[in-house]
Scaffold this motif. Structure first.
Motif, PDB file in Angstrom:
ATOM      1  N   LYS A   1      -2.731   8.004   3.124  1.00 44.06           N
ATOM      2  CA  LYS A   1      -1.984   9.222   3.398  1.00 44.06           C
ATOM      3  C   LYS A   1      -1.061   9.407   1.996  1.00 44.06           C
ATOM      4  CE  LYS A   1      -1.141   7.887   8.003  1.00 44.06           C
ATOM      5  NZ  LYS A   1      -0.151   7.402   9.000  1.00 44.06           N
ATOM      6  N   TYR A   2      -0.412  10.597   1.990  1.00 47.57           N
ATOM      7  CA  TYR A   2       0.538  10.907   0.843  1.00 47.57           C
ATOM      8  C   TYR A   2       1.244   9.613   0.302  1.00 47.57           C
ATOM      9  CZ  TYR A   2       3.226  13.837  -2.336  1.00 47.57           C
ATOM     10  OH  TYR A   2       3.923  14.488  -3.356  1.00 47.57           O
ATOM     11  N   PHE A   3       1.512   9.462  -0.811  1.00 47.34           N
ATOM     12  CA  PHE A   3       2.247   8.182  -1.418  1.00 47.34           C
ATOM     13  C   PHE A   3       1.777   6.863  -0.948  1.00 47.34           C
ATOM     14  CE2 PHE A   3       4.205  11.103  -4.190  1.00 47.34           C
ATOM     15  CZ  PHE A   3       5.121  10.286  -5.072  1.00 47.34           C
TER      16      PHE A   3
ATOM     17  N   GLY B   1     -18.702   0.136  -7.657  1.00 48.76           N
ATOM     18  CA  GLY B   1     -18.958  -0.986  -8.683  1.00 48.76           C
ATOM     19  C   GLY B   1     -17.699  -1.412  -9.647  1.00 48.76           C
ATOM     20  N   LEU B   2     -16.727  -0.346  -9.700  1.00 45.92           N
ATOM     21  CA  LEU B   2     -15.489  -0.543 -10.456  1.00 45.92           C
ATOM     22  C   LEU B   2     -14.439  -0.852  -9.801  1.00 45.92           C
ATOM     23  CD1 LEU B   2     -15.464   2.799 -12.596  1.00 45.92           C
ATOM     24  CD2 LEU B   2     -16.446   0.543 -13.505  1.00 45.92           C
ATOM     25  N   PRO B   3     -13.677  -2.017 -10.229  1.00 43.69           N
ATOM     26  CA  PRO B   3     -12.234  -2.348  -9.715  1.00 43.69           C
ATOM     27  C   PRO B   3     -11.413  -1.224  -9.968  1.00 43.69           C
ATOM     28  CG  PRO B   3     -12.849  -3.595 -11.794  1.00 43.69           C
ATOM     29  CD  PRO B   3     -14.136  -3.168 -11.461  1.00 43.69           C
ATOM     30  N   ALA B   4     -10.633  -0.933  -8.929  1.00 42.68           N
ATOM     31  CA  ALA B   4      -9.932   0.224  -9.131  1.00 42.68           C
ATOM     32  C   ALA B   4      -8.898   0.309  -8.064  1.00 42.68           C
ATOM     33  CB  ALA B   4     -10.719   1.736  -8.852  1.00 42.68           C
ATOM     34  N   MET B   5      -7.622   1.113  -8.533  1.00 46.73           N
ATOM     35  CA  MET B   5      -6.648   1.515  -7.448  1.00 46.73           C
ATOM     36  C   MET B   5      -6.724   3.027  -7.266  1.00 46.73           C
ATOM     37  SD  MET B   5      -2.467   0.710  -7.464  1.00 46.73           S
ATOM     38  CE  MET B   5      -2.181   2.249  -8.267  1.00 46.73           C
ATOM     39  N   VAL B   6      -6.957   3.347  -6.024  1.00 49.65           N
ATOM     40  CA  VAL B   6      -6.696   4.734  -5.681  1.00 49.65           C
ATOM     41  C   VAL B   6      -5.605   5.136  -4.984  1.00 49.65           C
ATOM     42  CG1 VAL B   6      -7.902   6.700  -4.320  1.00 49.65           C
ATOM     43  CG2 VAL B   6      -9.241   4.888  -5.450  1.00 49.65           C
ATOM     44  N   ALA B   7      -4.754   6.187  -5.539  1.00 50.32           N
ATOM     45  CA  ALA B   7      -3.323   6.545  -5.123  1.00 50.32           C
ATOM     46  C   ALA B   7      -3.309   7.724  -4.599  1.00 50.32           C
ATOM     47  CB  ALA B   7      -2.217   6.017  -6.156  1.00 50.32           C
TER      48      ALA B   7
ATOM     49  N   GLY C   1       0.668  -1.281  -0.052  1.00 52.43           N
ATOM     50  CA  GLY C   1       0.041   0.047   0.171  1.00 52.43           C
ATOM     51  C   GLY C   1       0.785   1.207   0.087  1.00 52.43           C
ATOM     52  N   ARG C   2       1.998   1.271  -0.222  1.00 54.56           N
ATOM     53  CA  ARG C   2       2.880   2.388  -0.199  1.00 54.56           C
ATOM     54  C   ARG C   2       3.537   2.475  -1.604  1.00 54.56           C
ATOM     55  NH1 ARG C   2       5.386   3.762   4.395  1.00 54.56           N
ATOM     56  NH2 ARG C   2       6.346   5.643   3.418  1.00 54.56           N
ATOM     57  N   ALA C   3       3.731   3.918  -2.280  1.00 51.75           N
ATOM     58  CA  ALA C   3       4.116   4.229  -3.117  1.00 51.75           C
ATOM     59  C   ALA C   3       5.461   5.005  -3.380  1.00 51.75           C
ATOM     60  CB  ALA C   3       3.221   5.212  -4.024  1.00 51.75           C
ATOM     61  N   GLN C   4       6.406   4.821  -4.136  1.00 49.89           N
ATOM     62  CA  GLN C   4       7.654   5.626  -4.213  1.00 49.89           C
ATOM     63  C   GLN C   4       8.120   6.339  -5.380  1.00 49.89           C
ATOM     64  OE1 GLN C   4      11.248   2.890  -4.608  1.00 49.89           O
ATOM     65  NE2 GLN C   4      11.444   3.382  -2.195  1.00 49.89           N
TER      66      GLN C   4
END
Length: 292
Positions: free
Chosen positions: A170-172, A181-187, A82-85
């Motif tokens: 949180k941020y990133f 109803g939509l499969p999604a990724m929220v970033a 669940g983290r971004a870089q």
């Protein structure tokens, strides 16, 4: 512009009166009402960007982490689910092949967002330098992407999807969800200097999401934003753009990316060249100007 690629929102952009231009092989909106007005809309309320032209590469397998750690300059092992870089792909001379965002979805599953102009090049680079038990899949053709940016972005997203829990986002950080109803990724990432979200959904569903968000967000001041304001916003925030501040013939240290170059993590492409440059100091560097 007959040979240019188009996103699923092409007809929506036409109906909204957008001026369409060529960008990285795509026909995209440069402005709707005007660059200055759109810039201020994002700073004061919220803006919605069609960024379906961006590239997405899915990386999976037992050595997915090791592969990305070797193929990029930041420390991928520091990521948890669940983290971004923010990171960069470097050539052996330390030059910037592309700047990227790496999302860790699970222990052996990652998503890498790359620049539109470099999508095919980056995918080929990953595959040709992959010496690990990891799989690289170009998912760009099936992935739609919208950016919802601005101080009212969270209110807009809550109004659209009241059941969506944003408390831990949180941020990133990123989260795989079902978005109305939509499969999604929220970033919680973006390219404007504002709080906001990037919404990854299936390519064929992105137009409906675009229309729904604009309708729900109208009362919050949400408007569609073109490439012109996207560029002015990132410049004001001092964010680099590949092909301008970032290039293969300029090293990561010269380009001001030293903060994401992690020598202590071990081997990665470009490490030896950058170590030598770091010891002697870069001969030139990128700087920002504050305009009063």
């Amino acid at each position: 512009m007959q040979d240019l690629k188009r996103t699923p929102l092409y007809e929506d952009h036409q109906k909204l009166g957008a001026k369409l231009v060529e960008f990285a092989g795509w026909e995209l909106p440069v402005r709707y009402s005007g660059v200055v007005e759109e810039h201020h809309t994002v700073r004061r309320a919220a803006g919605l960007f069609d960024i379906c032209h961006m590239g997405e590469i899915r990386v999976s397998g037992p050595e997915a982490e090791a592969a990305l750690n070797y193929l990029s300059c930041n420390n991928v092992t520091a990521l948890s689910d669940g983290r971004a870089q923010y990171s960069a792909i470097l050539n052996p001379e330390g030059g910037v092949v592309d700047d990227i965002i790496i999302y860790r979805l699970a222990k052996e599953r990652y998503l890498v967002c790359v620049n539109a102009a470099n999508a095919a090049k980056d995918f080929a680079w990953f595959c040709s330098h992959n010496r690990f038990n990891a799989s690289f899949v170009d998912a760009s053709a099936g992935t739609g992407l919208l950016a919802l940016q601005g101080p009212a972005a969270q209110e807009v997203l809550r109004a659209y999807a009241p059941a969506l829990d944003l408390s831990g986002l949180k941020y990133f950080h990123c989260k795989e969800v079902v978005l109305e109803g939509l499969p999604a990724m929220v970033a919680r990432t973006g390219y404007t200097g504002e709080d906001g979200f990037e919404l990854y959904v299936p390519w064929e569903e992105v137009a409906e999401l675009w229309r729904s968000l604009l309708k729900v967000g109208e009362s919050f001041g949400l408007k569609p934003i073109g490439l012109g304001a996207r560029d002015s916003l990132r410049l004001e925030a001092c964010y680099s753009l590949y092909g301008h501040e970032l290039r293969e013939d300029r090293s990561a240290l010269e380009s001001g990316l030293g903060w994401i170059v992690k020598f202590s993590k071990g081997d990665f492409i470009g490490r030896e060249a950058l170590l030598k440059e770091h010891a002697s100091g870069p001969k030139r560097k990128s700087v920002g100007f504050f305009v009063e």
